[in-house]
Enzyme design. Structure first.
Site, mmCIF file in Angstrom:
data_model
loop_
_atom_site.group_PDB
_atom_site.id
_atom_site.type_symbol
_atom_site.label_atom_id
_atom_site.label_comp_id
_atom_site.label_asym_id
_atom_site.label_seq_id
_atom_site.Cartn_x
_atom_site.Cartn_y
_atom_site.Cartn_z
ATOM 1 N N ASP A 1 -36.649 -6.322 55.358
ATOM 2 C CA ASP A 1 -36.784 -7.766 55.537
ATOM 3 C C ASP A 1 -38.184 -8.160 55.074
ATOM 4 O O ASP A 1 -39.174 -7.904 55.768
ATOM 5 C CB ASP A 1 -36.565 -8.161 57.002
ATOM 6 N N LYS B 1 -32.958 -15.241 54.418
ATOM 7 C CA LYS B 1 -33.098 -15.216 55.872
ATOM 8 C C LYS B 1 -33.998 -16.375 56.274
ATOM 9 O O LYS B 1 -34.977 -16.684 55.572
ATOM 10 C CB LYS B 1 -33.698 -13.865 56.273
ATOM 11 N N LYS C 1 -28.984 -14.613 56.635
ATOM 12 C CA LYS C 1 -29.398 -14.102 57.945
ATOM 13 C C LYS C 1 -30.140 -15.181 58.706
ATOM 14 O O LYS C 1 -31.110 -15.754 58.213
ATOM 15 C CB LYS C 1 -30.285 -12.855 57.807
#
Lengths: 804, 330
Positions: free
Chosen positions: B167, B230, B266
């Protein structure tokens, strides 16, 4: 638990039914048979019993009565009996009742929404999240107006007994739109709900009863169109408020003509939904969903004409079709239903008829593949492309889930297409470009413009139409005026009877000039002409009329205008009105000041002429010229001061309530003040950007025609003012019936006015008949000014939500 | 996509292929528009438009577990704390409840465990054999302002340590200054450093100012090869909101429409209740379709969410409202 596992593996929604137990219990409690609510009591009535069924599954909900003329009589009598104490009550007292109603609605909100969905077929999501909360909000908001009415509407009083007729598409909400402002203003009410959807109105009667509303203040008579007609035409009704089809609106307009009833009509629409290439296209597509598939498209302001900029047409339609595939059509009480049932078989047939005619006209009718319920009145969301612009499906109000798509190339073309309709209820405009949005909003002829949104409503913002979508506003300050009338304080000075007497005389036709009237015998023979399109014009017919002075001597000859002259004058006004409307208030003021200046310079001559008018005296003549000059100054002053407002709605947006000119105003002048009664209303209409076709006073048109020379020398643009003279019996009907006249001011207020009102039904133009006593053109008060300014304008509400 | 038998409503040839990215298309970026009020109305109305009840709701909540990245991102994280979290990821719900719901123990497990680099080895060991990937937050998380070389090295070290997902955080300043080329290059470099590890690009939407900027940054990240976009680090003042989710979902849809490649979404930060999770699932289903409703294309980054879901599941089984202490701590 295999269902858990299935849902785990494939997340689908499954049934999520709202319970109808309480609604069923309520219906059973009333033994599923309802009478009318009159004078605080339930009355069985005499009319025939009618069944109310749920359109989604056909189940019997209840039986109720079609009210008869006698039922309406009793209800109106109850309302009349309750009127005086209610109207005279302190605003705070009325506020308490409205507040109590709001609170009670809130406490029973789910019962109302379930009952509404059962009765009308609309998805519970809508009745629960939109109809009922907005109805509650309406009562809260108007509890506020009741509280403030004495101070905010000083000089006005309740219009009287209101007869209200509402449609089936938003039964409770339309009830709230009608009842709340009426009660706040001090009117008493007889309400007739639509025959398909009476139940929430009957439940509402219980709420009003529990709120302790005095008997007779609210009466509910169920029934069909006949019951409605009896109510609208009842002599005991002072104010008629109707929401429904344009066709019925026209009938009501014609039927109430000359009755003196005040009227507000909220009628049909074919509202444009304009998508520019600068829009957030996904948001716009979602807007189409809210615009046309809310309540299955059975919405007067539904965005049923999708106008898409050609450069993004394919893109938008592709997104739209994909979105339509996800719309769920199903039982209204299922909480995952987007679209419920069409209100009844008849309506379903009507919509399907439009689809058939669309196909026959060569349009492509597209519907998503998603499965539909097996039974009940359902129709899938429908997209229609390639319809000829003149086809029924593209021009008429379908009142169903059908959107018709067209393309445009430029903003100007978008506006032209948007305005290419007899209607003018609402429009939705989608662009992220604020310049474009604010350019287009004023140009579209509609009462509500939603920028980047659609079908938003609030009690603080007025709602109502332009053109054949009706007149009058519901909601907000502008909506309150519909239930108020000026307190006429000067009744002794100008009794109503005066108007009628005068009229009787005025109705005598003037002599034709050939019939031996003789020459006026002035030093040099004088030819007075009409004024059309900035030019002095001889009458089309080539005849003149003799005007006699107060002692009966032939004094002047004036043109005998006819319907051709009306046609020419209206044509000239049409050409001039857009430009004049776009002229700044500052410039319009200068023109009016200049008119005043030039009139003042010739004051002596005008006064001299006025002394010859029937009923005039020397002193009165001089003061009338002065009054005309003052009136011109007054409205010159108002030209740049009749500001709009910004409404406080509970959303993050500004709602701009803009005062817009009405368009072409035809002014029929009375003989009460042959100069001031011409110049001052003319100034009022001009000050707000209207173009005017003015019909000179019948008995003494001389001063009005003389005024042409003043106007000619005062920079009034050609066509902005057109002055006609002639027999009112001939000219007024042509003006009243003309489809391109947007409003008629009948300041003569005589039996001919009734005919004018009747003829106005053609294009549903606004008509203001001054039957005497409301406005004194020779001595305007500030309240009268404000009243006239409201006649000269109409409110357009532009919703602009914001946020980055 | 072996964990999701969902039907793809619009299958494309590239649909199951990892997004390789595309050249930077500034026209597409400039065309992104996002109207905040309309987005808010859409997400608000969605809550009233879709309802998932009873057995369906239990099924959806179990599905929510399978898309959860169980996350711990605290300064005091230790191997022991991470081992406990991994145990929870393997067996998120009590066995008796799963049995009652008709779900096999291996079926309902978390999508991944998300930790700082230092804890990656502990997580990898704890999850060995489970098939649950370890995700590492990286590139100077949460601000992402470390030197580029350091950030790239951090990615490589985490991948070497066994992280299957990374991430990464973008330099918000690039998006705020409209430096789309700079952003594209940065994300492309991250992607390259990740190698076979999947890259989730954290946009820090709470710091991007406008929804239009969110949409543009998302499109650029996808062009640069993001596997997921995300929302947040969880450390910004504003976390994952539904309007932001809507804009991301629509950007993903637009990217798929033009390139045929699917990118995941996400949502992270502030999603703590079963109700929140359902709202996100509904949003994804409505805007992207069932194909996105599994771990390959949708994740929720959360730490406390699971406990609330367990309580709701127990309520479904027993008919009684449950208490937190009846479910194991993560």
């Amino acid at each position: 638990m295999t269902r858990v596992r299935d849902a785990f593996l494939t997340p689908e929604y499954g049934p999520a039914p709202e319970s109808d137990r309480e609604a069923t219990e309520w219906l059973d409690g009333g033994e599923r048979a309802f009478g009318h609510y009159v004078g605080g009591e339930w009355a069985a009535g005499e009319g025939r019993l009618q069944e109310s069924r749920c359109p989604a599954d056909g189940r019997l909900l209840a039986r109720f009565r079609y009210g008869t003329a006698a039922d309406v009589d009793r209800a109106v009598a109850a309302a009349r009996a309750a009127l005086e104490p209610w109207r005279e009550a302190d605003g705070h007292a009325r506020a308490r009742f409205l507040y109590s109603i709001a609170r009670q609605l809130q406490r029973r909100s789910r019962l109302f929404s379930v009952l509404e969905s059962l009765d009308n077929g609309k998805a519970l999501r809508e009745s629960r999240d939109l109809d009922v909360p907005l109805a509650i909000r309406h009562f809260y908001h108007h509890a506020g107006w009741a509280q403030l009415a004495d101070a905010e509407f000083e000089g006005y009083e309740a219009a009287g007994v209101a007869g209200q007729i509402i449609p089936w598409n938003f039964p409770l909400l339309m009830l709230a739109w009608k009842v709340a402002p009426a009660l706040a203003a001090g009117c008493t009410v007889v309400l007739k709900p639509a025959e398909h959807t009476s139940l929430t109105a009957l439940l509402f009667a219980e709420v009003a009863d529990r709120a302790g509303l005095p008997p007779g203040v609210l009466n509910i008579v169920t029934g069909d169109g006949e019951t409605g007609a009896a109510l609208a035409c009842h002599p005991g009704v002072d104010k008629v408020a109707f929401t429904g089809s344009t066709e019925v609106g026209r009938e009501i307009r014609a039927a109430t003509a000359g009755s003196g009833k005040s009227l507000s009509l909220e009628l049909g629409g074919k509202s444009p939904f304009v998508v520019f290439d600068s829009a957030d296209l996904d948001a716009a597509v979602e807007g189409v969903v809210d615009g046309i598939w809310l309540n299955q498209g059975q919405v007067c302001c539904a965005g049923s004409r999708l106008l898409v900029q050609e450069s993004v047409e394919e893109d938008v339609l592709e997104r739209l079709r994909a979105r339509m595939e996800r719309l769920r059509v199903g039982h209204p009480l299922d909480k995952s239903t987007d679209m419920g049932a069409i209100v009844d078989e008849g309506q379903l047939d009507r919509i399907e008829g439009y689809l058939e005619s669309g196909r026959a006209d060569g349009a492509d009718i597209w519907q998503p593949s998603r499965p539909m319920p097996d039974e009940g009145c359902f129709l899938p969301p429908t997209l229609c492309t390639g319809a000829p612009p003149s086809s029924a499906i593209a021009t008429e109000e379908v009142f169903g889930p059908v959107v018709v798509s067209l393309t445009f190339r430029t903003p100007a073309e978008a506006v032209s297409l948007a305005n290419d309709t007899r209607y003018g209820l609402a429009a939705s405009v989608w662009t992220e470009d604020v310049n474009l949005a604010l350019d287009v909003a004023p140009a579209i002829k509609a009462g509500t413009i939603w920028i980047n949104c659609t079908n938003l409503f609030d009690a603080a913002s007025g709602f109502g139409g332009y053109r054949e979508s009706g007149f009058g506003r519901e909601g907000g300050r502008e909506g309150m005026w519909e239930y108020l009338k000026p307190v006429v304080a000067r009744t002794t000075a100008r009794p109503q009877a005066e108007g009628t007497t005068e009229t009787a005389e005025a109705a005598e036709p003037l002599e034709a000039a050939s019939s031996g009237g003789g020459s006026p015998g002035e030093a040099i023979d004088r030819t007075r002409k009409m004024w059309i399109g900035g030019k002095q014009a001889r009458p089309d017919g080539g005849y003149s009329l003799v005007v006699r002075d107060r002692v009966g001597r032939a004094f002047a000859e004036v043109p005998r205008g006819n319907r051709k002259d009306v046609r020419n004058a209206t044509e000239a006004a049409r050409k001039a009105r857009e430009r004049w409307a776009a002229t700044s208030g500052h410039v319009r003021a200068q023109v009016l000041y200049y008119v005043a200046e030039n009139l003042a310079a010739r004051a002596g001559e005008f006064a001299e002429t006025l002394t010859r008018a029937p009923g005039a005296g020397t002193e009165g003549a001089a003061s009338e010229v002065d009054a005309a000059v003052r009136g011109l100054f007054t409205f010159a002053a108002w030209a740049d001061k009749h500001d709009g407002r910004v409404h406080s709605t509970p959303l993050r947006n500004v709602v701009l309530a803009m005062n817009e000119p009405v368009g072409t105003v035809a002014i029929r002048c009375g003989d009460r003040a042959p100069l001031a009664g011409v110049a001052v209303p003319l100034a009022a209409a001009l000050s707000q950007g209207n173009a005017v076709v003015l019909l000179a006073p019948e008995r003494f048109p001389v001063s009005a025609l003389d005024l042409v020379q003043v106007l000619e020398t005062s920079d009034v643009p050609p066509g902005v003012v057109n002055v006609l003279s002639g027999p009112h019996q001939e000219v007024v009907p042509a003006l009243a019936a003309h489809d391109d006249v947007d409003q008629l001011w009948d300041l003569a207020g005589d039996p001919l006015s009734a005919e004018a009102e009747r003829l106005s039904a053609g294009n549903l133009k606004r008509v203001w008949v001054d039957r005497g006593g409301v406005v004194d053109w020779k001595a305007l008060t500030s309240r009268e000014c404000e009243f006239v300014l409201r006649q000269a304008t109409r409110v357009k509400n532009v919703w602009v939500p914001y946020g980055a | 996509m072996e964990t999701t038998p969902l039907v793809d409503p619009a299958p494309t040839a590239q649909a199951s292929v990892r997004n390789p990215g595309t050249p930077l298309d500034l026209d597409l970026v400039r065309r992104v528009r996002a109207n905040r009020s309309a987005a808010e109305r859409r997400t608000a109305s969605l809550a009233g438009r879709r309802s998932v009840k009873k057995e369906m709701q239990a099924g959806w909540l179990l599905r929510a577990i399978t898309v959860t990245d169980l996350t711990t991102l605290a300064g005091d994280d230790t191997p022991g704390r991470v081992r406990r979290l991994c145990g929870k990821a393997r067996r998120p719900v009590r066995g008796d409840l799963l049995a009652a719901l008709g779900i096999e123990p291996g079926e309902a497990r978390a999508a991944a465990v998300c930790v700082y680099h230092r804890l990656v080895p502990a997580a990898v060991r704890a999850l060995e054999g489970s098939g649950i990937p370890v995700a590492a937050v990286s590139t100077g998380f949460p601000a992402g302002l470390s030197p580029m070389a350091t950030r790239l090295a951090e990615i490589r070290e985490s991948v070497d340590a066994g992280a299957a997902e990374v991430d990464v955080v973008i330099t918000r300043g690039l998006a705020l200054r409209g430096d789309w080329t700079g952003l594209y290059d940065e994300v492309a470099a991250f992607r390259e450093a990740c190698g076979d590890a999947h890259v989730k690009v954290i946009l820090g939407t709470g710091e991007l100012g406008t929804l239009a900027t969110v949409g543009k940054a998302a499109i650029v990240a996808m062009m640069a090869g993001a596997d997921f976009v995300k929302t947040s680090t969880g450390k910004e003042p504003v976390n994952a909101t539904l309007p932001v989710g809507l804009v991301l979902a629509r950007a993903i849809r637009e990217y798929c429409r033009t390139t045929g490649f699917r990118v995941g979404l996400k949502a992270a930060g502030g999603i703590g209740t079963a109700k929140d999770a359902l709202a996100w699932l509904v949003l994804i289903k409505e805007e992207l379709g069932n194909a996105w409703l599994g771990p390959p294309f949708f994740r929720v980054g959360a730490s406390s969410l699971l406990a609330d879901i367990e309580r709701q599941l127990e309520h479904h089984v027993t008919g009684r409202y449950s208490a937190f202490h009846r479910h194991s701590l993560g």
